[in-house]
Structures are given as structure tokens and as C-alpha cells.
Design an enzyme around this catalytic site. Structure first.
Site, mmCIF file in Angstrom:
data_model
loop_
_atom_site.group_PDB
_atom_site.id
_atom_site.type_symbol
_atom_site.label_atom_id
_atom_site.label_comp_id
_atom_site.label_asym_id
_atom_site.label_seq_id
_atom_site.Cartn_x
_atom_site.Cartn_y
_atom_site.Cartn_z
ATOM 1 N N ASP A 139 0.789 -1.555 -0.126
ATOM 2 C CA ASP A 139 0.128 -0.220 -0.464
ATOM 3 C C ASP A 139 0.906 1.532 -0.058
ATOM 4 O OD1 ASP A 139 -2.413 2.010 0.869
ATOM 5 O OD2 ASP A 139 -3.555 -0.586 0.690
ATOM 6 N N ASP A 148 -2.055 3.141 18.062
ATOM 7 C CA ASP A 148 -2.691 2.141 17.849
ATOM 8 C C ASP A 148 -1.860 1.237 17.150
ATOM 9 O OD1 ASP A 148 -4.816 3.756 19.074
ATOM 10 O OD2 ASP A 148 -5.815 3.751 17.720
ATOM 11 N N HIS A 172 -4.211 6.177 3.075
ATOM 12 C CA HIS A 172 -4.620 4.930 2.863
ATOM 13 C C HIS A 172 -4.264 3.402 3.427
ATOM 14 C CE1 HIS A 172 -6.248 1.389 -0.024
ATOM 15 N NE2 HIS A 172 -7.075 2.450 -0.027
ATOM 16 N N ALA A 274 -7.606 -8.572 -8.632
ATOM 17 C CA ALA A 274 -9.065 -9.567 -7.155
ATOM 18 C C ALA A 274 -9.499 -10.542 -8.349
ATOM 19 C CB ALA A 274 -9.806 -8.256 -6.930
ATOM 20 N N ASP A 302 -15.909 -13.634 -4.103
ATOM 21 C CA ASP A 302 -15.994 -14.306 -3.187
ATOM 22 C C ASP A 302 -16.578 -13.705 -1.544
ATOM 23 O OD1 ASP A 302 -14.283 -16.705 -4.753
ATOM 24 O OD2 ASP A 302 -12.088 -15.153 -4.274
#
Length: 386
Positions: A139, A148, A172, A274, A302
Site C-alpha cells: 500500500d 494504535d 490509505h 481480484a 468471493d
């Protein structure tokens, strides 16, 4: 092929490349030629400085480098296949306001975002928290200083500048990582698999754009470092042979690849990667559990997961709501981490188990299988039955 001559010419061509240069991928006719050229390249780099700009894409037995569009290498007999590199983008449909506050739905001092709650992750944390499962997030990088994420991050790589850490300059990647595995020590949000380990692989620039060769290098890094899951919240419309080859090789080495379907709202098409059958393909749903209007859909999907106004970590220790199939994909990667922490499984076993254990969405009574909604409790049960 005369390898020494080819590498001399490649050195000269890279030297002639100016602003008009574009990234290219160099494919070899056989693994033997590739390994011979790789060995010679290693020896010649110190003597021919331009060869240090050549990147090795071991997973597909290829090189990548910047060349002129009309490179003369193509016209030489016996030279490998040279194809122009392709751009690819992250899947983000919409960004809402950035905030430094936590949202509602508190668990002690922690926030459980609505998507994590909807897939039922908190219900299974007494059985699995994704302990020791390693996830490569290809990414825009990650905010290393986000409170966090500090306990969830391990070694990564910056493919745009290998001398730097994969710091996120877009947001992102940090958002994706938070949904997968955020684990603030006392306050903050909790991800789907709070004890999983995220390895940030920065392949995308500040604008959320990358080249296919960067993605392939990222997949190669994840495979080489023996990660369990590869999260790919991005896509492209056109088929790419090099990308498919990298996905196939990672799949055959036991890596579970999860990718977003795209945000064009198309009913019968899914973006690459994908669309490849070896990938767990993810569509997005709304807070009401309906397919999100922006989500691509089709027979290649899926599973569906939360993707509307998903609350997660952001740059500079902040939080943000984003919408997109990218966000849905992060939920699925997190649940797969919960599954793998229960029992080791192959990519095919994971994919079949996920498809088998979905809830809702499709009308019951239909004899034809349709993708449903991600459910952590059912996924854990399916993992135990494998």
C-alpha cells in the site's frame, strides 16, 4: 542470447534515458537465461553504474528499469521480451472528515469500529486474536508513530526509496493496517486481529499510484520473508500477465492473497488482481448490510465485508472515515488471520472456507451459490473443520 552484450547495451540505454523514459519490465525466454543474466548483472554492477538502477523481480524471473519508449534493445536479435510497465491505483471511493477523537461503541477505553463489530470479530477474540500471523500490506506505507499501530508493526520495505522506512504520505495504508490489526495499549481503536503483525510494503506514492513492477517487487518481498497473508487494496481494469504470474507464484508458495474488487459500481466486472481465481476477491457492504452502491460485483466476488464510512487510524495519530472496497478487504484479511491462528491452511482451503461460511445478502432458496457477508464466528468454525 549473448548476456554480456545485452547488459552492455542495457547500461547504455539506461544512460540515454532522460525525462521521456518510462518504466519497463524485461522478461526472459527461460529461467536459465534469467539466472545467467542475474549472475552477470551482479558481477557487472560495480563496473557499469547504470546497471545498479535495474531491479530484480525474482518471483517472475524478470528485471525492471526505466528505458526510452523507442528503446533500441527491442530491435536486437535474441533479446528478451520488453514490455512497458503499467500504472495501478489504490481502491478508495470516498474520504470523510479526519478527526482526532474516538467514535462511539466503546469497549473499556477502546473503540471497536462498526465494521469490526458487524463481522463479529469481538465474539471470537476469546478463541483467536491472530497471534503471530504475519500480513504484508502492499500500500502507501504506514504511520509508524500512530499509538494504535506501534504494537502491530514489524519490519517492512519502501520500494520507492529503499534507503527509507515505508512511512505513509497518503493515509490509505495506515487506514488499512488499523482495520486489520490496530491494538492501542490503553485507548484507541481495535482491529479485527489485534495480535497479528503488519509488515508495511510501500509501493504506492503520496497520490495512491504505483507501477505493476512495484507491486510485483512487493509480492516478491512478502514471499521471500515468508508472510502468511498479502493484502492488496488496489486494482486495475486491464489484464496484466506479469501481475498474474507474480500472484500465481505467491499462491503456489502458500500465500493467501486478498484483493479489492473495485469502486466503479459495476455489476458484472471485477478489477485485477481480484479477478484472478487464486485471489480472495472482496466486495463492500454498507452499515445496513447491503451491497454498497460503489462496489463492483460479479461472479468473481468471493465475499463481501464492511466498506462504507469505515473508521480507522490515520496520519499523525489521527482517525478517519473512508469508504471503498479497500476497507472491506482489510476486514477479510483480519478474519483470515484469526483463522490461520487457529489452524494452518492452504490458500484454497481458506478461500473455500470463507465462501462456505458467509451470511445474508443472497436470497435463500436459490440453488446457485452467491457470495455473502463475512462472519468471523462462522469462519473460525470452518477453520476448525478443515
Amino acid at each position: 542470447m549473448d548476456i554480456a552484450t545485452f547488459l552492455h547495451l542495457l547500461h547504455e540505454e539506461i544512460g540515454l534515458t532522460k525525462r521521456s523514459g518510462k518504466k519497463h519490465i524485461i522478461h526472459f525466454s527461460s529461467a536459465k537465461d534469467y539466472y545467467a543474466c542475474k549472475s552477470a548483472l551482479k558481477r557487472m554492477k560495480s563496473q557499469f553504474v547504470n546497471l545498479s538502477k535495474v531491479r530484480d523481480l525474482n518471483i517472475i524471473h524478470a528485471f525492471s528499469c526505466t528505458l526510452r519508449p523507442d528503446t533500441k534493445l527491442r530491435g536486437i536479435s535474441g533479446v528478451p521480451i520488453i514490455e512497458e510497465d503499467t500504472k495501478i491505483s489504490v481502491h478508495q471511493a470516498m474520504s470523510n472528515k479526519t478527526t482526532s477523537r474516538r467514535s462511539s461503541n466503546l469497549s473499556g477505553y477502546h473503540t471497536i469500529p462498526w465494521g469490526i463489530d458487524q463481522v463479529g470479530a469481538p465474539e471470537v477474540w476469546n478463541k483467536s486474536v491472530g497471534q503471530n500471523i504475519r500480513i504484508g500490506v502492499i500500500d502507501t506505507g504506514i504511520d509508524y508513530n500512530h499509538p494504535d499501530l506501534r504494537n502491530s508493526i514489524s519490519r517492512g520495505i519502501n520500494l520507492l526509496n529503499r534507503s527509507m522506512l515505508p512511512y505513509d504520505d497518503n493515509g490509505h495504508g495506515t487506514h488499512i493496517a488499523g482495520t486489520i490489526a490496530a491494538a492501542g495499549r490503553h485507548t484507541g481503536i481495535v482491529g479485527v486481529a489485534p495480535r497479528a503483525i503488519v509488515h508495511p510494503v510501500k509501493a504506492f506514492d503520496y497520490a495512491g499510484s504505483a507501477y505493476v513492477s512495484d507491486i510485483i517487487a512487493g509480492i516478491d518481498w512478502c514471499v521471500h520473508n515468508d508472510l502468511d497473508i498479502i493484502n492488496m487494496s488496489f486494482g486495475m481494469k486491464t489484464y496484466n500477465r506479469s501481475l498474474e504470474q507474480a500472484v500465481l507464484n505467491a499462491y503456489y508458495r502458500g500465500k493467501v492473497i486478498v484483493a479489492s474488487s473495485g469502486n466503479d459500481g459495476k455489476k458484472k466486472t471485477v478489477d485485477y488482481p481480484a479477478r484472478f481465481p487464486q485471489v480472495v476477491s472482496v466486495g463492500a457492504t454498507t452499515r445496513l448490510g447491503k451491497i454498497a452502491p460503489f462496489s463492483n460485483r460479479g461472479k468473481q466476488i468471493d465475499i463481501y465485508a464492511p466498506g462504507e464510512r469505515v473508521y480507522s487510524s490515520w496520519l499523525n495519530g489521527k482517525y478517519n472515515e473512508l469508504s471503498g472496497t479497500s476497507m472491506a478487504t482489510a476486514h477479510v484479511s483480519g478474519v483470515i488471520a484469526l483463522m490461520l491462528s487457529i489452524k494452518p491452511m492452504s490458500p484454497l482451503q481458506i478461500k473455500n472456507a470463507l465462501r462456505r461460511c458467509t451470511t445474508g445478502l443472497s436470497k435463500r432458496g436459490s440453488t446457485r451459490w452467491k457470495p455473502g457477508h463475512l462472519n468471523a464466528r462462522r469462519a473460525i468454525r470452518a477453520a476448525r473443520q478443515v
